[in-house]
Design a protein around this motif. Structure first.
Motif, short mmCIF file in Angstrom:
data_model
loop_
_atom_site.label_atom_id
_atom_site.label_comp_id
_atom_site.label_asym_id
_atom_site.label_seq_id
_atom_site.Cartn_x
_atom_site.Cartn_y
_atom_site.Cartn_z
N ASP A 117 0.86 -1.18 0.00
CA ASP A 117 0.00 0.00 0.00
C ASP A 117 0.89 1.23 0.00
O ASP A 117 1.77 1.36 0.87
N ILE A 118 0.68 2.12 -0.96
CA ILE A 118 1.47 3.36 -1.07
C ILE A 118 0.54 4.52 -0.79
O ILE A 118 -0.47 4.72 -1.49
N ALA A 119 0.84 5.27 0.25
CA ALA A 119 -0.01 6.38 0.68
C ALA A 119 0.24 7.61 -0.21
O ALA A 119 1.29 7.75 -0.84
N ARG A 156 3.60 9.91 -7.47
CA ARG A 156 4.91 10.01 -8.13
C ARG A 156 5.41 8.67 -8.66
O ARG A 156 6.39 8.62 -9.39
N VAL A 157 4.76 7.56 -8.29
CA VAL A 157 5.25 6.23 -8.66
C VAL A 157 4.75 5.86 -10.06
O VAL A 157 3.55 5.83 -10.32
N ALA A 158 5.71 5.54 -10.96
CA ALA A 158 5.38 5.09 -12.31
C ALA A 158 5.50 3.57 -12.43
O ALA A 158 4.80 2.96 -13.23
N SER A 159 6.40 2.96 -11.65
CA SER A 159 6.55 1.51 -11.68
C SER A 159 6.97 1.01 -10.31
O SER A 159 7.59 1.74 -9.52
N ALA A 160 6.64 -0.25 -10.05
CA ALA A 160 6.96 -0.85 -8.75
C ALA A 160 7.35 -2.30 -8.97
O ALA A 160 6.76 -3.00 -9.79
N LEU A 197 -0.12 -1.50 -10.01
CA LEU A 197 -0.70 -0.65 -8.96
C LEU A 197 -2.08 -0.16 -9.37
O LEU A 197 -2.30 0.27 -10.50
N GLN A 198 -3.00 -0.24 -8.42
CA GLN A 198 -4.38 0.20 -8.60
C GLN A 198 -4.68 1.32 -7.60
O GLN A 198 -4.10 1.35 -6.51
N PRO A 199 -5.60 2.23 -7.95
CA PRO A 199 -5.98 3.26 -6.97
C PRO A 199 -6.61 2.62 -5.73
O PRO A 199 -7.34 1.64 -5.84
N SER A 200 -6.31 3.18 -4.59
CA SER A 200 -6.91 2.68 -3.35
C SER A 200 -7.99 3.64 -2.88
O SER A 200 -8.12 4.76 -3.37
N SER A 201 -8.77 3.18 -1.92
CA SER A 201 -9.87 4.00 -1.40
C SER A 201 -10.01 3.76 0.09
O SER A 201 -9.42 2.85 0.66
N THR A 202 -10.81 4.59 0.69
CA THR A 202 -11.13 4.45 2.10
C THR A 202 -12.65 4.38 2.25
O THR A 202 -13.37 4.86 1.37
N ALA A 222 -21.85 2.21 3.88
CA ALA A 222 -20.56 2.88 3.70
C ALA A 222 -20.33 3.05 2.21
O ALA A 222 -20.90 2.33 1.39
N SER A 223 -19.50 3.99 1.89
CA SER A 223 -19.16 4.26 0.50
C SER A 223 -17.65 4.29 0.37
O SER A 223 -16.95 4.71 1.30
N ALA A 224 -17.14 3.85 -0.77
CA ALA A 224 -15.71 3.91 -1.03
C ALA A 224 -15.37 5.27 -1.64
O ALA A 224 -16.06 5.74 -2.54
N SER A 225 -14.33 5.89 -1.11
CA SER A 225 -13.90 7.19 -1.60
C SER A 225 -12.41 7.13 -1.91
O SER A 225 -11.63 6.67 -1.07
N PRO A 226 -11.99 7.57 -3.10
CA PRO A 226 -10.56 7.55 -3.43
C PRO A 226 -9.75 8.30 -2.37
O PRO A 226 -10.18 9.34 -1.88
N ASP A 227 -8.59 7.74 -1.99
CA ASP A 227 -7.78 8.39 -0.97
C ASP A 227 -6.42 8.86 -1.50
O ASP A 227 -5.58 9.30 -0.73
N GLY A 228 -6.21 8.78 -2.81
CA GLY A 228 -4.95 9.24 -3.40
C GLY A 228 -3.83 8.22 -3.32
O GLY A 228 -2.75 8.44 -3.85
N GLY A 229 -4.07 7.11 -2.67
CA GLY A 229 -3.06 6.07 -2.57
C GLY A 229 -3.18 5.06 -3.69
O GLY A 229 -4.07 5.15 -4.54
#
Length: 176
Positions: A51-53, A59-63, A80-85, A102-109
């Motif tokens: 998980d990348i916060a 800034r990450v292009a590859s992992a 890598l996929q967008p994460s949510s909270t 509850a609803s999922a909201s993108p968290d930028g991670g």
């Protein structure tokens, strides 16, 4: 005329007795929990999650990660996929059968998972490398983590996959 209900030879009797005994033992074991708790059919893959916060994730292009144990090393590229909270939407009612949402909201991670089929339940050396779009290393860090078997529904249901998890925050990776 031949009877449809012929008796088996006498030498088959011990085998039938053993089979009957095994069946009775299995039935007794099934009734040992009142009522028996069913185990869900949940698949849990074996591998290591990352998980990348935010803001690092943007800034990450590859992992990729290199995982080594007992003379074996495996290198995996991470998708890598967008994460949510989860954002609570409140509850309707107050009793045990109240309905909550509850609803999922993108968290930028962002998050990814490396499938590693033979991952042991013992310490492994993980080198996590995150690169920007210019192929510069944002994170190039080695950690020692101990993967654990996943137990979704308690020990009576057995284990599924073996997993470990890493978190990247403020340019530093840590094991969870």
């Amino acid at each position: 005329m031949v009877s449809r209900f012929q008796h088996a030879p006498a030498k088959a009797a011990p085998f039938r007795a053993a089979a009957l005994g095994a069946a009775l033992l299995a039935l007794a074991a099934c009734g040992s929990e009142n009522p028996p708790r069913p185990c869900p059919l949940v698949f849990s893959p074996t591998g290591i999650g990352v998980d990348i916060a935010a803001p690092d994730a943007s800034r990450v292009a590859s992992a990729s990660m290199r995982v080594c144990w007992n003379g074996t090393c495996v290198t995996k590229r991470l998708v890598l996929q967008p994460s949510s909270t989860s954002v609570p939407l409140g509850c309707h009612g107050t009793g045990p059968d109240a309905v909550c949402g509850a609803s999922a909201s993108p968290d930028g991670g962002r998050h990814g998972f490396a499938d590693i089929a033979d991952l042991p339940k013992s310490p492994v050396h993980v080198t996590l490398t995150l690169r920007d779009r210019h192929h510069r290393a944002l994170v190039d860090q080695e950690l020692v983590v101990t993967p654990k078997a996943t137990l979704h529904s308690g020990p009576q249901c057995g284990t599924e996959g073996v997993q470990a998890a890493l978190t990247v925050k403020n340019g530093k990776a840590t094991a969870r």
